[in-house]
Design a protein around this motif. Structure first.
Motif, short mmCIF file in Angstrom:
data_model
loop_
_atom_site.label_atom_id
_atom_site.label_comp_id
_atom_site.label_asym_id
_atom_site.label_seq_id
_atom_site.Cartn_x
_atom_site.Cartn_y
_atom_site.Cartn_z
N VAL A 271 1.91 1.01 14.50
CA VAL A 271 1.41 2.37 14.73
C VAL A 271 0.56 2.73 13.52
O VAL A 271 1.05 2.73 12.39
N TYR A 272 -0.70 3.04 13.76
CA TYR A 272 -1.63 3.39 12.68
C TYR A 272 -2.05 4.85 12.81
O TYR A 272 -2.35 5.31 13.91
N VAL A 273 -2.08 5.55 11.69
CA VAL A 273 -2.42 6.98 11.67
C VAL A 273 -3.34 7.25 10.48
O VAL A 273 -3.05 6.78 9.37
N PRO A 274 -4.41 8.02 10.65
CA PRO A 274 -5.17 8.50 9.49
C PRO A 274 -4.59 9.84 9.03
O PRO A 274 -4.86 10.89 9.61
N ALA A 275 -3.72 9.81 8.03
CA ALA A 275 -3.08 11.04 7.55
C ALA A 275 -4.13 12.05 7.10
O ALA A 275 -5.05 11.71 6.35
N PHE A 277 -3.82 14.62 5.16
CA PHE A 277 -3.69 14.91 3.73
C PHE A 277 -3.13 13.65 3.06
O PHE A 277 -2.67 12.73 3.74
N TYR A 278 -3.15 13.61 1.73
CA TYR A 278 -2.63 12.42 1.08
C TYR A 278 -1.20 12.17 1.56
O TYR A 278 -0.38 13.09 1.58
N PRO A 279 -0.88 10.93 1.97
CA PRO A 279 0.41 10.65 2.60
C PRO A 279 1.61 11.15 1.79
O PRO A 279 1.82 10.73 0.65
N PHE A 280 2.40 12.03 2.40
CA PHE A 280 3.52 12.63 1.70
C PHE A 280 4.69 11.66 1.52
O PHE A 280 5.59 11.90 0.71
N THR A 281 4.68 10.55 2.29
CA THR A 281 5.76 9.57 2.15
C THR A 281 5.57 8.67 0.93
O THR A 281 6.45 7.87 0.60
N GLY A 365 -9.41 10.85 6.34
CA GLY A 365 -7.99 10.60 6.53
C GLY A 365 -7.57 9.37 5.74
O GLY A 365 -8.39 8.49 5.45
N TRP A 366 -6.28 9.31 5.36
CA TRP A 366 -5.78 8.16 4.61
C TRP A 366 -4.99 7.26 5.55
O TRP A 366 -3.95 7.66 6.06
N PRO A 367 -5.44 6.04 5.82
CA PRO A 367 -4.76 5.18 6.78
C PRO A 367 -3.36 4.77 6.34
O PRO A 367 -3.15 4.32 5.20
N ILE A 368 -2.40 4.92 7.26
CA ILE A 368 -1.02 4.52 7.03
C ILE A 368 -0.53 3.77 8.26
O ILE A 368 -1.12 3.87 9.34
N LYS A 369 0.57 3.04 8.10
CA LYS A 369 1.07 2.20 9.18
C LYS A 369 2.59 2.28 9.29
O LYS A 369 3.28 2.38 8.27
N LEU A 370 3.07 2.22 10.52
CA LEU A 370 4.49 2.08 10.79
C LEU A 370 4.66 0.76 11.54
O LEU A 370 4.09 0.57 12.62
N LEU A 379 1.28 2.74 3.12
CA LEU A 379 -0.16 2.88 2.96
C LEU A 379 -0.84 1.55 3.26
O LEU A 379 -0.34 0.49 2.85
N VAL A 380 -1.96 1.60 3.97
CA VAL A 380 -2.70 0.38 4.26
C VAL A 380 -4.14 0.49 3.77
O VAL A 380 -5.02 -0.23 4.23
N ALA A 381 -4.38 1.39 2.83
CA ALA A 381 -5.72 1.56 2.28
C ALA A 381 -5.61 2.02 0.83
O ALA A 381 -4.58 2.57 0.42
N GLN A 382 -6.66 1.80 0.08
CA GLN A 382 -6.73 2.21 -1.31
C GLN A 382 -7.55 3.49 -1.51
O GLN A 382 -7.63 4.02 -2.60
N ASP A 383 -8.12 3.96 -0.41
CA ASP A 383 -8.98 5.16 -0.52
C ASP A 383 -9.05 5.82 0.85
O ASP A 383 -8.54 5.29 1.85
#
Length: 390
Positions: A271-275, A277-281, A365-370, A379-383
């Protein structure tokens, strides 16, 4: 959730119309309001709670030029009539100078013309419906579901290199054209098109199996959806029950929570999401340090909604503290129209209200993955991932 939003009658509009009364006196409290989904089918209490925490902290430190902020968060109950009444209570009755930190599925659509009539500006913590991003008097701090969909599609096609992407859209009210425009923006940028689109997927569906079966039969390798958490959980479980465990899910910030991560045992190919705001997790991130500490102190959940409310209040305070002279609805509106952009590490684009006729400027958005069995986001990105300027 209501699928069709009724239009307020002309009689109601006329009955509630009229000029706003005088703003708070120069020595009294500065009244700030918000209209929120605090009860009903889908609730978002964290945004206004976070805004209140910011204002309470400011008051404890002496307020703004010695004046305290009186924050009034009104419940719209997810109901159009209640949303209209809530706006009139805080704008017409309480004489708010602005609205800050609102979070609602419907209130922008219901109240945008009233805000224009009353010459009051709104900074939602979380803008949801299309009117939040197309009104001259409303400027949300978040990316919003429409840019969010463009971003998740960009990540899927350009980073994950997915070709057979499909869409299952949950449509409430007049949101279909906005989602179609978001998909169209992705097509314009990439030259690619979706393999299959189903815009009949219901909110709060009891069984998503038929929609999953059709998508699989269409040859989808990745699916973008705009769900609330319970719907997405039902959709992933329906896919799992069908043995469809190699599909990639390109979702929106609406599912980004720790509870969602714990509820998903099989996320397929991820599951990929562009957060928004900066990912709170990312607990150690300096970008979220002040927000995390304030939320912990006030026992407010760490969510994207509380990030939005926090930022809305923070931006508003920055503008207020830069004002000279009395603080009234008129002077606050003037200051927001003339403000300079404010940058913050919690977001990928600067915030500015400004004089534009529409406000949809947060495009990062900041890409994140589940992952399957992970129980947590990574996190799956550096920027930041940004929508290219056209």
């Amino acid at each position: 959730m209501r699928r069709i939003l009724p239009v307020l009658s002309a009689a109601v509009l006329l009955a509630t119309a009229g000029c706003a009364g005088s703003d708070a006196g120069s020595n009294g409290p500065i009244v700030v309001g918000s209209v929120n989904a605090l009860s009903g089918a889908a609730t978002f209490p964290e945004a206004s709670q976070a805004a209140k925490a910011v204002f309470d902290a400011a008051n404890a430190a002496g307020g703004v030029n010695g004046r305290k902020i009186e924050y009034k968060a009104i419940d719209d109950k997810g109901d159009p009539a209640a949303a209209a009444a809530a706006a009139r209570e805080v704008v017409g009755g309480d004489q708010a100078v602005a609205l800050v930190g609102s979070s609602s599925l419907i209130e922008c659509e219901i109240n945008e013309k009233y805000y224009e009539q009353q010459k009051i500006l709104s900074i939602p913590g979380i803008g949801v419906d299309p009117a939040c991003f197309s009104s001259p008097n409303i400027a949300p701090v978040n990316v919003g579901p429409f840019h969010d969909m463009t971003l998740t599609l960009l990540y899927g096609s350009e980073v994950l290199k997915q070709d057979d992407i499909c869409a299952l859209l949950e449509i409430a009210g007049n949101t279909l054209p906005a989602y179609q425009a978001a998909i169209g923006e992705w097509t314009k940028i990439t030259g690619k098109k979706l393999k299959y689109v189903d815009s009949t997927v219901p909110y709060g569906g009891s069984d998503y199996t038929p929609y999953i079966v059709k998508a699989r039969a269409a040859g989808c390798k990745a699916i973008t959806v705009n769900p609330v958490e319970p719907d997405s959980i039902g959709q992933l479980k329906a896919a799992q029950a069908q043995g469809w465990t190699d599909v990639t899910w390109l979702l929106l910030t609406s599912v980004y929570s720790e509870n969602y991560a714990k509820a998903i045992s099989n996320a397929g190919a991820g599951v990929y999401v562009p957060a928004e705001f900066y990912p709170f997790t990312d607990a150690a991130a300096p970008a979220n340090k002040d927000w995390r500490e304030l939320m912990a102190k006030n026992k407010i959940p760490l969510t994207s909604f509380s990030q939005g409310g926090y930022l809305a209040a923070k931006y508003f305070l920055a503008v207020l503290r830069g004002m000279k002279g009395d603080i009234t609805r008129e002077t606050v509106s003037k200051a927001l129209r003339e403000m300079k952009p404010i940058s913050d590490p919690m977001v990928g684009t600067p915030y500015v209200f400004g004089p534009a006729q529409a406000h949809h400027d947060n495009t990062a958005g900041w890409p994140i993955k589940l992952a399957t069995g992970a129980d947590k986001w990574e996190l799956v990105a550096q920027d930041w991932l940004r929508i290219p300027k056209q």
